[in-house]
Motif scaffolding. Sequence first.
Motif, PDB file in Angstrom:
ATOM      1  N   GLY A  55      11.440 -16.231  19.734  1.00 20.80           N
ATOM      2  CA  GLY A  55      12.781 -15.696  19.929  1.00 20.80           C
ATOM      3  C   GLY A  55      13.804 -16.427  19.079  1.00 20.80           C
ATOM      4  O   GLY A  55      13.478 -17.315  18.290  1.00 20.80           O
ATOM      5  N   TYR A  56      15.091 -16.053  19.228  1.00 19.73           N
ATOM      6  CA  TYR A  56      16.158 -16.718  18.494  1.00 19.73           C
ATOM      7  C   TYR A  56      16.294 -18.153  18.989  1.00 19.73           C
ATOM      8  O   TYR A  56      16.203 -18.434  20.184  1.00 19.73           O
ATOM      9  CB  TYR A  56      17.482 -15.986  18.687  1.00 19.73           C
ATOM     10  N   ASP A  57      16.550 -19.062  18.044  1.00 16.76           N
ATOM     11  CA  ASP A  57      16.675 -20.470  18.389  1.00 16.76           C
ATOM     12  C   ASP A  57      18.145 -20.831  18.559  1.00 16.76           C
ATOM     13  O   ASP A  57      19.041 -20.001  18.364  1.00 16.76           O
ATOM     14  CB  ASP A  57      16.027 -21.317  17.284  1.00 16.76           C
ATOM     15  N   ASN A  58      18.407 -22.082  18.917  1.00 15.50           N
ATOM     16  CA  ASN A  58      19.768 -22.592  19.046  1.00 15.50           C
ATOM     17  C   ASN A  58      20.536 -22.336  17.744  1.00 15.50           C
ATOM     18  O   ASN A  58      20.040 -22.633  16.659  1.00 15.50           O
ATOM     19  CB  ASN A  58      19.707 -24.097  19.331  1.00 15.50           C
ATOM     20  N   PRO A  59      21.749 -21.777  17.808  1.00 13.24           N
ATOM     21  CA  PRO A  59      22.476 -21.443  16.573  1.00 13.24           C
ATOM     22  C   PRO A  59      22.794 -22.651  15.699  1.00 13.24           C
ATOM     23  O   PRO A  59      23.023 -22.499  14.499  1.00 13.24           O
ATOM     24  CB  PRO A  59      23.756 -20.765  17.081  1.00 13.24           C
ATOM     25  N   GLN A  60      22.815 -23.854  16.285  1.00 19.52           N
ATOM     26  CA  GLN A  60      23.032 -25.055  15.472  1.00 19.52           C
ATOM     27  C   GLN A  60      21.761 -25.512  14.774  1.00 19.52           C
ATOM     28  O   GLN A  60      21.816 -26.340  13.866  1.00 19.52           O
ATOM     29  CB  GLN A  60      23.543 -26.214  16.331  1.00 19.52           C
ATOM     30  N   GLY A  61      20.614 -24.971  15.183  1.00 22.30           N
ATOM     31  CA  GLY A  61      19.350 -25.399  14.614  1.00 22.30           C
ATOM     32  C   GLY A  61      18.435 -25.973  15.679  1.00 22.30           C
ATOM     33  O   GLY A  61      18.854 -26.313  16.794  1.00 22.30           O
ATOM     34  N   TYR A  62      17.184 -26.089  15.328  1.00 22.92           N
ATOM     35  CA  TYR A  62      16.127 -26.556  16.222  1.00 22.92           C
ATOM     36  C   TYR A  62      16.469 -27.954  16.743  1.00 22.92           C
ATOM     37  O   TYR A  62      16.662 -28.895  15.959  1.00 22.92           O
ATOM     38  CB  TYR A  62      14.823 -26.562  15.438  1.00 22.92           C
ATOM     39  N   VAL A  63      16.558 -28.086  18.054  1.00 21.20           N
ATOM     40  CA  VAL A  63      17.025 -29.335  18.658  1.00 21.20           C
ATOM     41  C   VAL A  63      16.169 -30.533  18.259  1.00 21.20           C
ATOM     42  O   VAL A  63      16.704 -31.588  17.862  1.00 21.20           O
ATOM     43  CB  VAL A  63      17.119 -29.196  20.195  1.00 21.20           C
ATOM     44  N   PRO A  64      14.828 -30.479  18.333  1.00 22.46           N
ATOM     45  CA  PRO A  64      14.036 -31.651  17.913  1.00 22.46           C
ATOM     46  C   PRO A  64      14.272 -32.058  16.460  1.00 22.46           C
ATOM     47  O   PRO A  64      14.228 -33.258  16.142  1.00 22.46           O
ATOM     48  CB  PRO A  64      12.588 -31.194  18.132  1.00 22.46           C
ATOM     49  N   LEU A  65      14.526 -31.096  15.566  1.00 24.19           N
ATOM     50  CA  LEU A  65      14.828 -31.460  14.185  1.00 24.19           C
ATOM     51  C   LEU A  65      16.160 -32.189  14.115  1.00 24.19           C
ATOM     52  O   LEU A  65      16.286 -33.209  13.412  1.00 24.19           O
ATOM     53  CB  LEU A  65      14.865 -30.218  13.290  1.00 24.19           C
ATOM     54  N   ARG A  66      17.161 -31.729  14.834  1.00 22.97           N
ATOM     55  CA  ARG A  66      18.455 -32.421  14.825  1.00 22.97           C
ATOM     56  C   ARG A  66      18.331 -33.825  15.410  1.00 22.97           C
ATOM     57  O   ARG A  66      18.972 -34.771  14.931  1.00 22.97           O
ATOM     58  CB  ARG A  66      19.500 -31.595  15.576  1.00 22.97           C
ATOM     59  N   GLN A  67      17.497 -33.966  16.428  1.00 27.03           N
ATOM     60  CA  GLN A  67      17.266 -35.301  16.987  1.00 27.03           C
ATOM     61  C   GLN A  67      16.582 -36.213  15.973  1.00 27.03           C
ATOM     62  O   GLN A  67      16.930 -37.397  15.848  1.00 27.03           O
ATOM     63  CB  GLN A  67      16.422 -35.185  18.268  1.00 27.03           C
ATOM     64  N   THR A  68      15.616 -35.667  15.248  1.00 28.66           N
ATOM     65  CA  THR A  68      14.942 -36.446  14.204  1.00 28.66           C
ATOM     66  C   THR A  68      15.921 -36.825  13.095  1.00 28.66           C
ATOM     67  O   THR A  68      15.882 -37.945  12.563  1.00 28.66           O
ATOM     68  CB  THR A  68      13.767 -35.638  13.613  1.00 28.66           C
ATOM     69  N   LEU A  69      16.819 -35.905  12.753  1.00 32.20           N
ATOM     70  CA  LEU A  69      17.794 -36.189  11.703  1.00 32.20           C
ATOM     71  C   LEU A  69      18.758 -37.299  12.105  1.00 32.20           C
ATOM     72  O   LEU A  69      19.208 -38.067  11.240  1.00 32.20           O
ATOM     73  CB  LEU A  69      18.574 -34.922  11.352  1.00 32.20           C
ATOM     74  N   VAL A  70      19.072 -37.422  13.371  1.00 34.87           N
ATOM     75  CA  VAL A  70      19.930 -38.529  13.826  1.00 34.87           C
ATOM     76  C   VAL A  70      19.300 -39.855  13.428  1.00 34.87           C
ATOM     77  O   VAL A  70      19.963 -40.752  12.873  1.00 34.87           O
ATOM     78  CB  VAL A  70      20.167 -38.447  15.344  1.00 34.87           C
TER      79      VAL A  70
END
Length: 478
Positions: free
Chosen positions: A151-166
Amino acid sequence: MWKPDRQSKQPLFQQIADDLERRISYGEFPPGSLLPSERKLAEQLGVNRSTVIMAFAELRSLGIIESQIGSGTRVSKYKWGVTPKHTPNWHRYAEGGSFLPNVPFLRRIREALGQRPSLIDFASGELAANLSPIDEITTLMNENQYTAYLGYDNPQGYVPLRQTLVSYLRQYRGIQTTESSILITSGSQQSLYLITQCLLSPGDAVAIEDPSYCYSLPMFQSAGLQLFRLPVDCKGIRPDDIRSLYKKHRIKMVFINPNFQNPTGTVLDSERRIQLLNVASELGLPIVEDDPFSLTAYDGTPPLPLKSMDPIGSILYIGSFSKIAASGLRIGWMIAPHSVVERLADARQQMDFGLSVFPQQVAGQFLKSPFFDPHLERLRMQLLFKRDVLIEALQRELPGLVEFTVPQGGLHLWCKLVPEIHDGKLLEEAIRRGVVFVPGSVYGSDSGFVRFTFARPDTEEIVSGISKFAEALRSIIN
C-alpha cells in the motif's frame, strides 16, 4: 532504435517504409506531423540516403505522406480516407505548458547517446556499473526479508530509512537531526523541484553559483524565478556578493553546492563558510545546500556540510544516494524544519502518493550494513585513479590547450580551453568522432569551458575519448 535487417530478403527501402507506416499507424507520427529529413533518417538507420528516398516514395504512392519543397515531409492529414479527421495538434501541445524542456545542448547529448550507445560518455553524471555496490545490494536482498505490504507508505518516506538516516547523517556528515525533519525524495532533483514549486513564487529572485548545475535545470525558469549569479573562484562563492544581491534584488533564497561543486570541483573555503552563515543569519535568508559528492573525498576525510555548522536552522540540506552508490535506486533526502517537510510531503503526495517502499528498504539496509564503508573506500580509490588517468591523457594530448584545477573529490573535471572555442561546433565535431561531453555554457559559463565526468567511462575509454576530443578540438582550431 529499430534498424533494417540486412540479412532479410525484403529490400531495405521496403523495410523502412513498413516501419514508418507502422509507427504512423501507432500514432508516433500523428497526421500532419513532420518526419525526419531523408539525410537524418539515413544517418539514424545506417543506410544510404537513396534508400530512404525510395522508402518515402513508396509511402507517398500510398497517400500516407506528403512532401513539399522547403517544408519537408509530413504525414498526410487525410490518409485514412476522403473525409477529413480532426486530430489534436500534438506539436502545439508539446510546445505548450509552463514546464520547459531541457536546454538544447543536453537534448542533443541525450539524442546522440540514444542513437549511438558506443559513444564514449564524459557527459552523464552517474557512476559506472562497476562502481556501484551491485553484489553487496544483491547479497542484502537475498539475506533480508522485505515487507510484503504494497500500500501507500508514509508521505515523508519509509520510517526505518529515515531512522537509519538520522544515524548516518550524525556519523558521516556531522548533522544532528530527527526523523520528523527528514523527507525522502527520488533524488536531489526532486528535492530542488519541490523547493522551487512550493516554497517560492513566480517573480521571486534567487541566487545560484556561477557556474552551477542549477543553471542547467529549466525548473527554475519554469517556476518563474529570477536567477542571479554568485561567481565561484578557487575558494567558492564570496558571501559579500549575497549581501549585494539582497540589497539590489531582495533575493529570497540561495542555492549552493559547497563541497566538490558541480561543475568546478571547488570546496568552499572554511572562512567563507562562517561568513556565509553570518550573512544568512543577518538577512534571515534560507540557504539550500546540495551535498551529493562529499563522501567521494579521495583522501577519505570529507569536508563537513554547512548544515553541521547551522545553529539556527537557516539551511535546507539535500543529500542523495546517486553519487555514492546507485542512481537507479532513486533515493534522496532533505533535512528541513518540520513545517517545511510537511508542506513538501503534501505536495509530493499529490504528485505520486509517495515513493516505492522497496528501494527505500534496500537503501536503509545498505547504509547500516558492514558493506557500506568498504564500498566508499573502493569508490574513492577508483574515482581517484580515473581522475588521474583523465588528467594524464589531457596533458599528453592537449599540452598548452587546456587548463584546470585538480579536484580532490567528486566526479568531474572542469576545464578551460585555450583558445576559446564555439561550444556547438566542438560538441558536434566530438560526437562525429565518437565522444560526448557537456559544454560549459550549459552551466552558465562563457564558451570555452568543458565538463568531463570521469565516473562513467572505463580506463581505456577515458584514454581513447580524450584522444578523440583532442582531434575534434584541433580540427576546429585549424
